[in-house]
Design a protein around this motif. Structure first.
Motif, short mmCIF file in Angstrom:
data_model
loop_
_atom_site.label_atom_id
_atom_site.label_comp_id
_atom_site.label_asym_id
_atom_site.label_seq_id
_atom_site.Cartn_x
_atom_site.Cartn_y
_atom_site.Cartn_z
N VAL A 128 -72.89 8.60 -17.53
CA VAL A 128 -73.30 9.55 -18.57
C VAL A 128 -73.55 10.92 -17.96
O VAL A 128 -73.09 11.95 -18.48
N ALA A 129 -74.27 10.98 -16.83
CA ALA A 129 -74.59 12.25 -16.19
C ALA A 129 -73.33 12.97 -15.72
O ALA A 129 -73.18 14.19 -15.93
N GLU A 130 -72.42 12.24 -15.10
CA GLU A 130 -71.18 12.86 -14.63
C GLU A 130 -70.32 13.31 -15.81
O GLU A 130 -69.64 14.34 -15.72
N SER A 131 -70.36 12.58 -16.90
CA SER A 131 -69.58 12.97 -18.09
C SER A 131 -70.09 14.29 -18.66
O SER A 131 -69.30 15.13 -19.10
N VAL A 132 -71.41 14.48 -18.66
CA VAL A 132 -71.99 15.74 -19.16
C VAL A 132 -71.55 16.91 -18.28
O VAL A 132 -71.15 17.97 -18.78
N SER A 133 -71.61 16.73 -16.98
CA SER A 133 -71.19 17.78 -16.05
C SER A 133 -69.71 18.09 -16.21
O SER A 133 -69.31 19.27 -16.25
N LEU A 134 -68.88 17.05 -16.33
CA LEU A 134 -67.45 17.26 -16.49
C LEU A 134 -67.14 17.95 -17.82
O LEU A 134 -66.24 18.80 -17.89
N ALA A 135 -67.88 17.62 -18.87
CA ALA A 135 -67.65 18.23 -20.17
C ALA A 135 -67.88 19.73 -20.11
O ALA A 135 -67.12 20.52 -20.70
N VAL A 167 -65.39 21.43 -9.19
CA VAL A 167 -66.28 20.67 -10.07
C VAL A 167 -65.48 19.71 -10.94
O VAL A 167 -65.85 18.53 -11.10
N VAL A 168 -64.38 20.19 -11.51
CA VAL A 168 -63.56 19.32 -12.37
C VAL A 168 -63.00 18.14 -11.58
O VAL A 168 -63.08 16.98 -12.02
N LEU A 169 -62.43 18.41 -10.41
CA LEU A 169 -61.84 17.33 -9.62
C LEU A 169 -62.90 16.36 -9.12
O LEU A 169 -62.70 15.14 -9.15
N GLU A 170 -64.03 16.88 -8.65
CA GLU A 170 -65.07 16.00 -8.11
C GLU A 170 -65.72 15.17 -9.21
O GLU A 170 -66.01 13.98 -8.99
N ASP A 171 -65.97 15.77 -10.37
CA ASP A 171 -66.56 14.98 -11.46
C ASP A 171 -65.58 13.94 -11.98
O ASP A 171 -65.97 12.82 -12.33
N SER A 172 -64.30 14.30 -12.04
CA SER A 172 -63.28 13.33 -12.46
C SER A 172 -63.20 12.18 -11.45
O SER A 172 -63.14 11.00 -11.84
N ALA A 173 -63.22 12.53 -10.16
CA ALA A 173 -63.19 11.50 -9.12
C ALA A 173 -64.46 10.65 -9.18
O ALA A 173 -64.41 9.43 -8.92
N ALA A 174 -65.59 11.28 -9.52
CA ALA A 174 -66.84 10.52 -9.61
C ALA A 174 -66.77 9.47 -10.71
O ALA A 174 -67.22 8.33 -10.53
N LEU A 175 -66.18 9.83 -11.86
CA LEU A 175 -66.06 8.87 -12.95
C LEU A 175 -65.14 7.71 -12.56
O LEU A 175 -65.44 6.55 -12.85
N VAL A 176 -64.03 8.05 -11.91
CA VAL A 176 -63.11 6.99 -11.46
C VAL A 176 -63.81 6.12 -10.41
O VAL A 176 -63.69 4.89 -10.41
N GLY A 177 -64.57 6.76 -9.51
CA GLY A 177 -65.30 6.00 -8.48
C GLY A 177 -66.33 5.06 -9.08
O GLY A 177 -66.51 3.94 -8.58
N LEU A 178 -67.00 5.49 -10.14
CA LEU A 178 -67.97 4.62 -10.80
C LEU A 178 -67.29 3.39 -11.40
O LEU A 178 -67.82 2.27 -11.33
N LEU A 179 -66.12 3.59 -11.98
CA LEU A 179 -65.37 2.46 -12.53
C LEU A 179 -64.92 1.51 -11.42
O LEU A 179 -64.97 0.28 -11.58
#
Length: 329
Positions: A128-135, A167-179
Motif C-alpha cells: 500500500v505504501a509503495e503504491s501511494v508513492s508510485l501513484a 522514483v518510478v523505477l524503484e517503486d515499480s521494482a519495489a512492488l514487483v519485489g513484494l510480490l
C-alpha cells in the motif's frame, strides 16, 4: 519560467518516496528478524537502499538547483546527475548485493523460516505504501508528458529528470519485489522447503541490478552531455528556420545542462542582404521565441558565420540527433 515548479514537484515526489521507504524498511526488518525469511530481509535491504537513494536524489535536486556563478557560468545542473549516479551505485552494491548473497546462503544452508503471519502483514502494508508513492510519481510523469505532448512511457525513457525516473523505477521494482517475496514465502510455507524463499531473494537482487544499471546508464549519458530528444531538436530547428532573414540552419547543437536546463547553439546562414541590425534583431527574436515556447531552454547562441563547404563544393548541412542507445527511431 517553468522549472522552479518542476523542481518543487520533483522534490515532493522524492520526499514522499523517501518517507514511505523508511517506514517500510523498518517494518520489513522487524518482520525479517522475527520470521528469519531471506526474502523479507532482502526486502528490508531493498527498502533501506531505496531510502538512502532518495536521500541522495534529494541532495541531487538541491545541489543541482544552485544558481550559476563566475566559475560555473552554466550552473550546477549536471551535478544532480553525479549524485543520482551515486544513488544508482548504492542500489547496485547495497540492495542487490545483499539480496543475492543472502538468497544464495539461504538456498545452501536451508535455514528454517519462523513466523509467516508477520511477514504477510508487513508485505501488505508495504504494498500500500509503495503504491501511494508510485501513484504520486506517475501523476507527475503524466503531467509532464502532457506538457511535452508525448506519451508517459516515452517521457520516462527520455526525460533528463532522472530523480523522477529513479522514483518510478524503484517503486515499480519495489512492488514487483513484494510480490516475489510473498510468492517465495508462500511456497516455502506450503512445501516446507526454504529453497523458494532463497530463490525469491535472489530474484529481488536481480531486479535491483536491472534498475540500478538502467539508472546508472541514464545518468552517465547525461553527464557526458546528451542532446535533447530528436523530435524537440527538429521543433527547435523549425522555429529557427522560420525567423525573418534566416535562409537555413546549417548546424544545430543542443545539450541538457541539467534536469530543466537546455543549451541551444546554431550556425545560421542569413540572407545575403541581411544587415547587422537584422542579424541582431533576429538573434533576439530567436531567444524570445524559443524560451517562450520551451521554458527549459536557458541559453541560445546563434553563429552567423558562413557554412563550411562540403566535398562537392556545396554548403554542408550538419544536424544532431539522438544516438541509437536512447531508442529513437
Amino acid at each position: 519560467m517553468a522549472h522552479p515548479s518542476v523542481r518543487a514537484e520533483s522534490t515532493g515526489t522524492v520526499v514522499v518516496a523517501g518517507l514511505a521507504n523508511l517506514a517500510v524498511a523498518v517494518a520489513k526488518l522487524v518482520a525479517g528478524v522475527i520470521s528469519g525469511s531471506a526474502a523479507m530481509l532482502s526486502e528490508a535491504a531493498h527498502s533501506a537502499a531505496d531510502t538512502t537513494t532518495e536521500a541522495l536524489l534529494f541532495l541531487a535536486l538541491r545541489r543541482g538547483a544552485r544558481p550559476a556563478d563566475v566559475r560555473h557560468p552554466f550552473g550546477y545542473g549536471k551535478e544532480s546527475y553525479v549524485w543520482a549516479f551515486l544513488a544508482a551505485l548504492f542500489t547496485f552494491v547495497a540492495g542487490a548485493g545483499f539480496a543475492v548473497t543472502h538468497g544464495i546462503t539461504t538456498i545452501l544452508v536451508h535455514e528454517h523460516t519462523g513466523d509467516y503471519l508477520s511477514s504477510y502483514v508487513v508485505l501488505a502494508v508495504a504494498f500500500v505504501a509503495e503504491s501511494v508513492s508510485l501513484a504520486r510519481a506517475r501523476r507527475q510523469v503524466r503531467g509532464e508528458a502532457r506538457r511535452w505532448r508525448t506519451t508517459p512511457r516515452r517521457f520516462l525513457r527520455l526525460t533528463p529528470d532522472t530523480t523522477v525516473k529513479a522514483v518510478v523505477l524503484e517503486d515499480s521494482a519495489a512492488l514487483v519485489g513484494l510480490l516475489l517475496a510473498a510468492a517465495g514465502l508462500g511456497l516455502s510455507q506450503l512445501t516446507g522447503d526454504e529453497l523458494y524463499d532463497g530463490l525469491a531473494s535472489v530474484l529481488i537482487g536481480v531486479l535491483l541490478l536491472v534498475v540500478a544499471g538502467t539508472l546508472a546508464h541514464s545518468n552517465v549519458t547525461l553527464l557526458v552531455g546528451r542532446a535533447v530528444p530528436e523530435r524537440l531538436h527538429h521543433e527547435i530547428e523549425r522555429e529557427l528556420a522560420a525567423l525573418p532573414a534566416v535562409e537555413r540552419v546549417d548546424t544545430l547543437l543542443t545539450m541538457q545542462l541539467g534536469p530543466v536546463d537546455i543549451l541551444v547553439a546554431a550556425k545560421v546562414d542569413f540572407d545575403d542582404d541581411a544587415s547587422g541590425a537584422d542579424i541582431e534583431s533576429t538573434a533576439d527574436a530567436a531567444e524570445r521565441r524559443l524560451t517562450g515556447r520551451y521554458p527549459e531552454i536557458r541559453y541560445v547562441f546563434l553563429d552567423p558565420s558562413p557554412s563550411v563547404p562540403g566535398a562537392d563544393g556545396r554548403h554542408a548541412r550538419h544536424t544532431q540527433v539522438d544516438p541509437p542507445p536512447d531508442g529513437e527511431p
